[in-house]
Design a protein around this motif. Sequence first.
Motif, PDB file in Angstrom:
ATOM      1  N   PHE A  27       5.100-103.283 -45.171  1.00  0.00           N
ATOM      2  CA  PHE A  27       4.120-102.806 -46.137  1.00  0.00           C
ATOM      3  C   PHE A  27       3.009-101.976 -45.504  1.00  0.00           C
ATOM      4  O   PHE A  27       2.468-101.073 -46.161  1.00  0.00           O
ATOM      5  CB  PHE A  27       3.508-103.986 -46.906  1.00  0.00           C
ATOM      6  CG  PHE A  27       4.425-104.566 -47.943  1.00  0.00           C
ATOM      7  CD1 PHE A  27       4.640-103.912 -49.150  1.00  0.00           C
ATOM      8  CD2 PHE A  27       5.108-105.741 -47.693  1.00  0.00           C
ATOM      9  CE1 PHE A  27       5.498-104.433 -50.093  1.00  0.00           C
ATOM     10  CE2 PHE A  27       5.969-106.279 -48.640  1.00  0.00           C
ATOM     11  CZ  PHE A  27       6.167-105.620 -49.850  1.00  0.00           C
ATOM     12  N   VAL A  28       2.648-102.256 -44.237  1.00  0.00           N
ATOM     13  CA  VAL A  28       1.523-101.538 -43.631  1.00  0.00           C
ATOM     14  C   VAL A  28       1.739-100.022 -43.586  1.00  0.00           C
ATOM     15  O   VAL A  28       0.846 -99.259 -43.984  1.00  0.00           O
ATOM     16  CB  VAL A  28       1.229-102.099 -42.218  1.00  0.00           C
ATOM     17  CG1 VAL A  28       0.290-101.174 -41.451  1.00  0.00           C
ATOM     18  CG2 VAL A  28       0.605-103.483 -42.327  1.00  0.00           C
ATOM     19  N   ARG A  30       3.295 -98.175 -45.512  1.00  0.00           N
ATOM     20  CA  ARG A  30       3.245 -97.626 -46.872  1.00  0.00           C
ATOM     21  C   ARG A  30       1.828 -97.281 -47.306  1.00  0.00           C
ATOM     22  O   ARG A  30       1.640 -96.561 -48.280  1.00  0.00           O
ATOM     23  CB  ARG A  30       3.850 -98.619 -47.865  1.00  0.00           C
ATOM     24  CG  ARG A  30       5.328 -98.401 -48.170  1.00  0.00           C
ATOM     25  CD  ARG A  30       6.215 -98.669 -47.013  1.00  0.00           C
ATOM     26  NE  ARG A  30       7.639 -98.397 -47.307  1.00  0.00           N
ATOM     27  CZ  ARG A  30       8.599 -98.513 -46.423  1.00  0.00           C
ATOM     28  NH1 ARG A  30       8.324 -98.894 -45.185  1.00  0.00           N
ATOM     29  NH2 ARG A  30       9.852 -98.242 -46.755  1.00  0.00           N
ATOM     30  N   PHE A  31       0.841 -97.813 -46.587  1.00  0.00           N
ATOM     31  CA  PHE A  31      -0.557 -97.504 -46.909  1.00  0.00           C
ATOM     32  C   PHE A  31      -1.069 -96.293 -46.140  1.00  0.00           C
ATOM     33  O   PHE A  31      -2.225 -95.916 -46.299  1.00  0.00           O
ATOM     34  CB  PHE A  31      -1.440 -98.717 -46.626  1.00  0.00           C
ATOM     35  CG  PHE A  31      -1.154 -99.896 -47.506  1.00  0.00           C
ATOM     36  CD1 PHE A  31      -1.539 -99.897 -48.847  1.00  0.00           C
ATOM     37  CD2 PHE A  31      -0.488-101.006 -47.015  1.00  0.00           C
ATOM     38  CE1 PHE A  31      -1.276-100.981 -49.667  1.00  0.00           C
ATOM     39  CE2 PHE A  31      -0.217-102.089 -47.825  1.00  0.00           C
ATOM     40  CZ  PHE A  31      -0.611-102.082 -49.156  1.00  0.00           C
ATOM     41  N   PHE A  32      -0.227 -95.694 -45.299  1.00  0.00           N
ATOM     42  CA  PHE A  32      -0.634 -94.490 -44.587  1.00  0.00           C
ATOM     43  C   PHE A  32      -0.899 -93.368 -45.594  1.00  0.00           C
ATOM     44  O   PHE A  32      -0.191 -93.244 -46.600  1.00  0.00           O
ATOM     45  CB  PHE A  32       0.455 -94.038 -43.617  1.00  0.00           C
ATOM     46  CG  PHE A  32       0.588 -94.893 -42.383  1.00  0.00           C
ATOM     47  CD1 PHE A  32      -0.214 -96.004 -42.194  1.00  0.00           C
ATOM     48  CD2 PHE A  32       1.523 -94.592 -41.396  1.00  0.00           C
ATOM     49  CE1 PHE A  32      -0.094 -96.795 -41.070  1.00  0.00           C
ATOM     50  CE2 PHE A  32       1.641 -95.380 -40.269  1.00  0.00           C
ATOM     51  CZ  PHE A  32       0.833 -96.478 -40.110  1.00  0.00           C
ATOM     52  N   PRO A  33      -1.916 -92.546 -45.339  1.00  0.00           N
ATOM     53  CA  PRO A  33      -2.213 -91.472 -46.298  1.00  0.00           C
ATOM     54  C   PRO A  33      -1.159 -90.368 -46.329  1.00  0.00           C
ATOM     55  O   PRO A  33      -1.020 -89.660 -47.335  1.00  0.00           O
ATOM     56  CB  PRO A  33      -3.565 -90.931 -45.806  1.00  0.00           C
ATOM     57  CG  PRO A  33      -3.615 -91.292 -44.351  1.00  0.00           C
ATOM     58  CD  PRO A  33      -2.886 -92.593 -44.236  1.00  0.00           C
ATOM     59  N   ASP A  35       2.679 -88.650 -46.263  1.00  0.00           N
ATOM     60  CA  ASP A  35       4.022 -88.913 -46.777  1.00  0.00           C
ATOM     61  C   ASP A  35       5.015 -88.240 -45.831  1.00  0.00           C
ATOM     62  O   ASP A  35       5.045 -87.007 -45.730  1.00  0.00           O
ATOM     63  CB  ASP A  35       4.176 -88.362 -48.189  1.00  0.00           C
ATOM     64  CG  ASP A  35       5.509 -88.736 -48.824  1.00  0.00           C
ATOM     65  OD1 ASP A  35       6.447 -89.060 -48.075  1.00  0.00           O
ATOM     66  OD2 ASP A  35       5.617 -88.713 -50.064  1.00  0.00           O
ATOM     67  N   LEU A  73       9.341-100.238 -54.718  1.00  0.00           N
ATOM     68  CA  LEU A  73       8.935-100.812 -53.448  1.00  0.00           C
ATOM     69  C   LEU A  73       9.751-102.059 -53.126  1.00  0.00           C
ATOM     70  O   LEU A  73      10.117-102.295 -51.963  1.00  0.00           O
ATOM     71  CB  LEU A  73       7.438-101.148 -53.489  1.00  0.00           C
ATOM     72  CG  LEU A  73       6.754-101.447 -52.147  1.00  0.00           C
ATOM     73  CD1 LEU A  73       6.831-100.228 -51.232  1.00  0.00           C
ATOM     74  CD2 LEU A  73       5.306-101.858 -52.376  1.00  0.00           C
ATOM     75  N   SER A 295       3.896 -90.526 -38.735  1.00  0.00           N
ATOM     76  CA  SER A 295       4.257 -91.366 -39.892  1.00  0.00           C
ATOM     77  C   SER A 295       5.770 -91.554 -39.999  1.00  0.00           C
ATOM     78  O   SER A 295       6.346 -91.473 -41.091  1.00  0.00           O
ATOM     79  CB  SER A 295       3.707 -90.749 -41.191  1.00  0.00           C
ATOM     80  OG  SER A 295       2.309 -90.666 -41.166  1.00  0.00           O
ATOM     81  N   TYR A 297       8.259 -93.836 -40.451  1.00  0.00           N
ATOM     82  CA  TYR A 297       8.398 -95.224 -40.892  1.00  0.00           C
ATOM     83  C   TYR A 297       9.537 -95.929 -40.168  1.00  0.00           C
ATOM     84  O   TYR A 297       9.394 -97.065 -39.720  1.00  0.00           O
ATOM     85  CB  TYR A 297       8.665 -95.288 -42.400  1.00  0.00           C
ATOM     86  CG  TYR A 297       7.515 -94.894 -43.281  1.00  0.00           C
ATOM     87  CD1 TYR A 297       6.281 -94.536 -42.744  1.00  0.00           C
ATOM     88  CD2 TYR A 297       7.652 -94.882 -44.661  1.00  0.00           C
ATOM     89  CE1 TYR A 297       5.231 -94.169 -43.559  1.00  0.00           C
ATOM     90  CE2 TYR A 297       6.599 -94.524 -45.488  1.00  0.00           C
ATOM     91  CZ  TYR A 297       5.390 -94.167 -44.927  1.00  0.00           C
ATOM     92  OH  TYR A 297       4.354 -93.815 -45.736  1.00  0.00           O
TER      93      TYR A 297
END
Length: 332
Positions: A27-28, A30-33, A35, A73, A295, A297
């Motif tokens: 989940f962490v 996914r909070f990145f600004p 994409d 999600l 980013s 992921y």
Amino acid sequence: MKFWKFLIIRILTCLLTIWIGVTILFFVPRFFPSDPIEGLVMQMTMLYGNMDPAMQESIRATLQAQFGLEGSLFTQYLHFLRNGLLGFDFGPSLMNFPTPVTDLIAVRMPYTVFLSLFTTLIAWVVGNLIGLYAGFRKDKRSARVMEMVAIFIYPIPYFLVALILQIVFAFLLGWFPLTSNIIFHMGPWVWFTSLIRSSILPALSILLIGVGWWILSMKALASSIASDDFVSYARYRGISESKIAGKYIFRNSMLTQVTALALALGGVFSGALLAEIIFNYPGVGTLVQQAIMQSDYNMIMGTITISIVAISVATLLVDLLYPFFDPRIRYS
């Protein structure tokens, strides 16, 4: 029966720890600004010129499927648990598309193990031996000097130690490369010698900080145990000081130190992050940095998942081996 009950509880605890860790890890990012998909589509647009909106949408959908970012999600989470955690298949890397994450980790992991594993073990052995002497012979001047050196070294920020080593041994003396310079294309011997030269400074920086910690922790344990009644009784019986240090104090101090060593060895798989970044060492730590910056992921989840699993399994093994180190502990 007690052993099997103990084993089942410990395995369930290990699995629960891994599940909680990878869930937070999922989940962490996914909070990145930023994409990652939009960034890659933008790079393709800049590289190949303006693309048809329908083609962009098709590329976006394909990338989302490959990176496990399609659907809700919860759907992405289930996909990660099934493929990533259970199958260790984290998909392609964004920053090295379309190379799979596992292939990149497999290439970098031997360098991280080579650098971190040996430095951790050497620091543990040397630090514990010096710490045992400093704690057992705390009234001697040499023991106080060793303790003061450890107290001085340990709090120094790691990046400062690495910077001093770079300035002195690489920039001023020129004995070692300023950053890692591993030569791959001139045969195995040249590769090996360049690897050794490139590993000495980062290994030395890890050793200095690591030895300081092990000295202080072992000294505290040895000092406490040396004042116990059973040690005084051993002296009254006329047992030699060397035997008291080895069989009484050292063995009783090892339980805590073995636990700390297991956690340190588990952390090896996450890479000596700062060492690899500062010295540009081609290990897993630099992959983590690059993945966070871009980013990526899949790379983030791949590298850190391996670290979570390694630390949890190492802790489980230590729990199972405790009775072999300390006969006072029983499976219950």
